[in-house]
Design an enzyme around this catalytic site. Structure first.
Site, mmCIF file in Angstrom:
data_model
loop_
_atom_site.group_PDB
_atom_site.id
_atom_site.type_symbol
_atom_site.label_atom_id
_atom_site.label_comp_id
_atom_site.label_asym_id
_atom_site.label_seq_id
_atom_site.Cartn_x
_atom_site.Cartn_y
_atom_site.Cartn_z
ATOM 1 N N ARG A 1 0.799 -1.218 0.000
ATOM 2 C CA ARG A 1 0.000 0.000 0.000
ATOM 3 C C ARG A 1 0.833 1.269 0.000
ATOM 4 O O ARG A 1 0.629 2.176 -0.815
ATOM 5 C CB ARG A 1 -0.897 0.050 1.249
ATOM 6 N N THR A 2 1.762 1.360 0.948
ATOM 7 C CA THR A 2 2.439 2.639 1.169
ATOM 8 C C THR A 2 3.274 3.038 -0.057
ATOM 9 O O THR A 2 3.179 4.151 -0.543
ATOM 10 C CB THR A 2 3.320 2.566 2.433
ATOM 11 N N LYS B 1 25.054 -5.510 -2.993
ATOM 12 C CA LYS B 1 26.513 -5.676 -3.122
ATOM 13 C C LYS B 1 27.224 -5.068 -1.925
ATOM 14 O O LYS B 1 28.432 -4.930 -1.911
ATOM 15 C CB LYS B 1 27.012 -4.988 -4.398
ATOM 16 N N ARG C 1 11.506 3.795 3.696
ATOM 17 C CA ARG C 1 11.078 2.833 4.728
ATOM 18 C C ARG C 1 12.290 1.989 5.092
ATOM 19 O O ARG C 1 13.017 1.534 4.211
ATOM 20 C CB ARG C 1 9.953 1.949 4.213
ATOM 21 N N HIS D 1 5.173 5.865 11.761
ATOM 22 C CA HIS D 1 4.674 5.700 10.384
ATOM 23 C C HIS D 1 3.712 6.882 10.175
ATOM 24 O O HIS D 1 2.497 6.711 10.185
ATOM 25 C CB HIS D 1 3.970 4.349 10.262
HETATM 26 C C1 NCD Z 1 1.931 -0.913 8.290
HETATM 27 C C2 NCD Z 1 3.428 -0.845 8.384
HETATM 28 O O1 NCD Z 1 4.154 -1.254 7.482
HETATM 29 O O2 NCD Z 1 3.861 -0.345 9.389
HETATM 30 N N1 NCD Z 1 1.453 -1.228 7.015
HETATM 31 C C3 NCD Z 1 1.183 -0.201 6.181
HETATM 32 O O3 NCD Z 1 1.992 0.647 5.954
HETATM 33 N N2 NCD Z 1 -0.060 -0.161 5.663
HETATM 34 C C4 NCD Z 1 1.353 -1.819 9.282
HETATM 35 C C5 NCD Z 1 1.855 -3.210 9.334
HETATM 36 O O4 NCD Z 1 2.640 -3.677 8.515
HETATM 37 O O5 NCD Z 1 1.434 -3.882 10.261
#
Ligand code: NCD
Length: 312
Positions: free
Chosen positions: A58-59, A86, A108, A136
């Protein structure tokens, strides 16, 4: 009002007014998504890159499409096929990307604080798309947008955050954000998944799910983070589900119009029942759509201009 920060590293750094600015800006952005022609020239000539060291559906995708709807050039670095494999360091990887001329990086990383380190070492703007168990911020913004859209306000709501609080960056960012709006925030889960000092954030913690969801307006269900757990934090997933899975049956204690959020990906039958996940009480899919709108707003505020300058 403008977004004055170079980076968005956490909700902790934002004021109530800044959160409202982002949520208000996301409203017209959602109209763009619902149009037949989903593109405005607001960020033409700007370039952004997503760099995900942890998995995402999703993100990452929603940042990419949000950038594209605003006409920014959007590139995704596939970490698993990049020179990271690498042995290239994080710092060298970031510098390499910076000198290609990108204006903004979405990152991320499994390590809490990685986006903060990057932000200090680059001229690009940096958005934290999830750092370890820390924050997040865009998930919390889309959760707040979804609640506000449905309930009309965030002010004074009773909200329960349920599940693996210990490992949840979603929980922490939500707590920081909702605290600005006079919400009564409750967290619930097994003691092994509850940070001992969580009440210092101004929330009340519960081990009883029934007590935690009594009379609430919103339940935010967290994913059990199997990948971040050492063994033995609870006996079995079945045991966890018996005590903490949110199902239509459990919701009888909450308000009649309770809304259920889940950030995805869902473990159906563990933290949320399949029937509930597919019911209209759960806003899982609306959250994803709202995530695009909120990320458009943020990209626009960070790379574009003030709200008045949006080209409709
Ligand atoms: C979340 C994350 O990656 O922190 N997912 C997301 O971004 N929709 C929540 C999760 O993975 O539990």
């Amino acid at each position: 009002m403008r977004f004055e920060h170079k980076d968005l590293l956490g909700i902790k750094q934002l004021s109530r007014e800044e959160i409202e600015l982002i949520l208000d800006t996301a409203v017209p952005m959602k109209d763009i998504i619902n149009r037949d022609i989903k593109k405005v020239p607001a960020l033409r000539g700007k370039a952004m890159v997503t760099v995900f060291y942890e998995n995402s559906t999703r993100t990452r995708t929603s940042f990419e499409i949000a950038g594209k709807y605003l006409s920014a050039d959007t590139v995704n670095l596939a970490v698993s096929t990049s020179s990271v494999q690498k042995g290239e360091s994080l710092r060298d990887t970031i510098k390499t990307i910076e000198v290609m001329g990108f204006d903004l990086m979405v990152i991320r990383h499994a390590m809490s604080g990685a986006p903060h380190y990057i932000a200090r070492n680059t001229n690009m703007r940096v958005i934290n798309a999830g750092d370890g168990t820390n924050e997040h911020p865009t998930q919390a913004l889309l959760d707040m947008f979804s609640i506000r859209e449905k309930k009309g306000t965030l002010e004074g709501l009773k909200i329960a955050i349920v599940g693996d609080v210990l490992h949840s960056r979603v929980a922490r960012s939500n707590i920081y954000g909702l605290s600005h709006f006079g919400c009564e925030i409750r967290v619930a889960g097994p003691s092994t998944l509850m940070p001992p000092d969580i009440e210092r954030l101004g929330v009340r913690s519960y081990y009883s799910l029934d007590q935690a969801i009594d009379g609430v307006d919103v339940i935010n269900v967290l994913r059990v983070q199997k990948e971040r757990q050492q063994k033995g934090l609870f006996p079995t997933l079945d045991e966890y589900a018996n005590l903490y899975m949110i199902s239509p049956d459990k919701l009888r204690r909450a308000k009649d119009d309770v809304m259920v959020l889940h950030p995805g990906p869902m473990n159906r039958g563990v933290e949320i029942s399949s029937v509930l996940a597919d019911s209209n009480m759960a806003l899982v899919n609306q959250q994803v759509t709202n995530g695009v709108a909120v990320r458009m707003a943020l990209l626009f505020l960070m790379m574009g201009g003030s709200r008045d300058e949006i080209t409709y």
